[in-house]
Design a protein around this motif. Structure first.
Motif, mmCIF file in Angstrom:
data_model
loop_
_atom_site.group_PDB
_atom_site.id
_atom_site.type_symbol
_atom_site.label_atom_id
_atom_site.label_comp_id
_atom_site.label_asym_id
_atom_site.label_seq_id
_atom_site.Cartn_x
_atom_site.Cartn_y
_atom_site.Cartn_z
ATOM 1 N N TYR A 56 0.836 -1.208 0.000
ATOM 2 C CA TYR A 56 0.000 0.000 0.000
ATOM 3 C C TYR A 56 0.873 1.260 0.000
ATOM 4 O O TYR A 56 0.636 2.202 -0.762
ATOM 5 C CB TYR A 56 -0.920 -0.022 1.222
ATOM 6 N N GLU B 106 2.292 1.754 -3.392
ATOM 7 C CA GLU B 106 1.346 2.274 -4.388
ATOM 8 C C GLU B 106 0.990 3.737 -4.146
ATOM 9 O O GLU B 106 0.739 4.483 -5.094
ATOM 10 C CB GLU B 106 0.074 1.406 -4.401
ATOM 11 N N GLU C 43 0.636 -12.261 -8.276
ATOM 12 C CA GLU C 43 0.895 -10.826 -8.520
ATOM 13 C C GLU C 43 1.577 -10.635 -9.887
ATOM 14 O O GLU C 43 1.315 -9.662 -10.599
ATOM 15 C CB GLU C 43 1.777 -10.226 -7.410
ATOM 16 N N GLU D 119 -0.987 -10.945 -12.515
ATOM 17 C CA GLU D 119 -1.812 -9.728 -12.487
ATOM 18 C C GLU D 119 -1.106 -8.578 -13.222
ATOM 19 O O GLU D 119 -1.753 -7.801 -13.925
ATOM 20 C CB GLU D 119 -2.071 -9.352 -11.017
ATOM 21 N N ARG E 157 -9.146 -8.391 -13.683
ATOM 22 C CA ARG E 157 -8.380 -7.985 -12.499
ATOM 23 C C ARG E 157 -8.657 -8.897 -11.315
ATOM 24 O O ARG E 157 -9.818 -9.218 -11.032
ATOM 25 C CB ARG E 157 -8.787 -6.565 -12.070
ATOM 26 N N LEU F 261 -7.236 -7.862 -8.364
ATOM 27 C CA LEU F 261 -7.132 -6.873 -7.284
ATOM 28 C C LEU F 261 -7.955 -5.650 -7.690
ATOM 29 O O LEU F 261 -8.001 -5.300 -8.876
ATOM 30 C CB LEU F 261 -5.671 -6.450 -7.077
ATOM 31 N N LYS G 201 -9.158 -1.555 -7.927
ATOM 32 C CA LYS G 201 -8.381 -0.428 -8.455
ATOM 33 C C LYS G 201 -7.785 0.454 -7.369
ATOM 34 O O LYS G 201 -6.640 0.871 -7.466
ATOM 35 C CB LYS G 201 -9.281 0.426 -9.358
ATOM 36 N N ASP H 118 -8.434 -0.437 -1.233
ATOM 37 C CA ASP H 118 -9.145 -1.702 -1.426
ATOM 38 C C ASP H 118 -8.193 -2.825 -1.839
ATOM 39 O O ASP H 118 -8.395 -3.987 -1.466
ATOM 40 C CB ASP H 118 -10.273 -1.531 -2.453
ATOM 41 N N ARG H 119 -7.170 -2.500 -2.579
ATOM 42 C CA ARG H 119 -6.142 -3.505 -2.896
ATOM 43 C C ARG H 119 -5.491 -4.002 -1.603
ATOM 44 O O ARG H 119 -5.269 -5.202 -1.425
ATOM 45 C CB ARG H 119 -5.065 -2.912 -3.815
ATOM 46 N N ARG I 223 -5.504 -7.766 -0.247
ATOM 47 C CA ARG I 223 -4.228 -8.424 0.071
ATOM 48 C C ARG I 223 -4.168 -8.834 1.541
ATOM 49 O O ARG I 223 -3.594 -9.867 1.880
ATOM 50 C CB ARG I 223 -3.055 -7.484 -0.239
ATOM 51 N N THR J 124 -11.401 -12.163 -6.440
ATOM 52 C CA THR J 124 -10.146 -11.458 -6.175
ATOM 53 C C THR J 124 -9.161 -12.432 -5.523
ATOM 54 O O THR J 124 -9.519 -13.557 -5.170
ATOM 55 C CB THR J 124 -10.345 -10.281 -5.206
#
Lengths: 215, 215
Positions: free
Chosen positions: A74, A77, B73, B76, B83, B85, B87, B91-92, B96, B164
């Motif tokens: 996270y 990103e 990953e 991905e 997807r 994961l 956007k 939330d990703r 995770r 997911t």
């Protein structure tokens, strides 16, 4: 930003290094894993992390994130520089595979709650419990050493010369190994990477001994 | 593409679902974890994965990748659609964190090599070994149920209504739970997500019972 951390927790240590590398100031919230049966088990902390483990992270938009590797991805990103993962997907996969080998194959077996189960539920004595602890680190380090010693991507650190997610997992795992008196000199590449990494400022400031809750 | 897999390995199962969801055809290379002391321990396989565990993945450019989550990953990043994961970074991180809770807190404790150590090195009897196996699944599922039952992002699956990374880890872990006769009906949200997911084509084709090496 807030990091719920325990100075000795190696999963918390990973995130502390990431926050330091990315120059992100954060509030350190200590969660004492041992005192009074463990603060992580109390309802106040369980609201933040129902799994009752550290770390947990809350960002400035009040997103709560559990699991050290999810927190670091996270941060990567949302604050991409400096990068903790390489650019090419194959190299990213390589770095993640080292991090995950430590996070999935070594560390979970030596977690506090696992050691407690061995002792209190299975009645394993301290000598056998310590042997268990060392076994999983030694098994994991043996193959990791083989990989790092033979891969051309290894530099002064796990991947080249700048810190990646792999180093963020390796250094705290070595801290655990040393606590249990494992002689890591048997793993010369791992040892060399460790000795270099722990001198870097972000790692120095993340070390267990200099955290606010250090004993 | 080649996937080194064992039909019952839940880490391999995760990757099989990912490959199916992304419509990527692959060669299934069976690695028998039990027969003749374990094919994963032989030098031919150790060249592909020094850790002597499945899965391992080799792509069309001959990149070898270990660790199921690193493989997923990578898929991905190299084959983004559909997807696995969400956007938004927050939330990703949430998805995770669910995947990692399973991959780091539950699954490693019930791995074959760990069960072997309990039995052969610590001399734990079968009943206590089975109780250990169930303990870590039940502890993990209890908090995961709490999270999924209370988070507004939960849909027919862990995050909304399309699969997911979280579902890719959850479904194989439930397969393991059922092998050890854990009544997952005690976790109604987990059970509901499982019952929906296992009917989806990508999950049906990834199921242990329909793999080439199924017994």
């Amino acid at each position: 930003m807030k990091l719920y951390s325990y100075f000795r927790s190696s999963a918390s240590y990973r995130v502390r290094i990431a926050l330091n590398l990315k120059n992100l100031p954060y509030e350190y919230v200590p969660v004492h894993l041992v005192r009074e049966g463990g603060e992580q088990l109390k309802s106040a902390y369980r609201k933040i992390n129902p799994d009752a483990i550290v770390p947990a992270f809350i960002d400035d938009e009040n997103h709560t994130i559990q699991q050290s590797l999810a927190i670091i991805e996270y941060l990567e990103e949302t604050h991409p520089e400096p990068r903790l993962l390489p650019k090419s997907p194959a190299d990213r996969a390589y770095v993640r595979s080292i991090a995950l080998q430590i996070a999935c194959e070594i560390h979970p077996l030596d977690n506090l709650r696992v050691l407690r189960y061995l002792k209190h539920t299975l009645g394993v004595d301290d000598a056998a419990k310590d042997a268990w602890y060392r076994h999983w680190i030694e098994a994991g380090f043996a193959t990791l050493e083989e990989r790092l010693a033979n891969d051309p991507r290894t530099g002064t650190l796990c991947y080249g010369d700048t810190p990646t997610l792999a180093d963020l997992c390796l250094v705290p795992q070595i801290y655990n190994a040393h606590r249990f008196k494992i002689d890591t000199a048997r793993y010369p590449t791992i040892q060399r990477i460790h000795d270099h990494a722990v001198q870097l400022d972000a790692f120095v400031r993340a070390a267990p001994g200099v955290q606010p809750d250090a004993e």
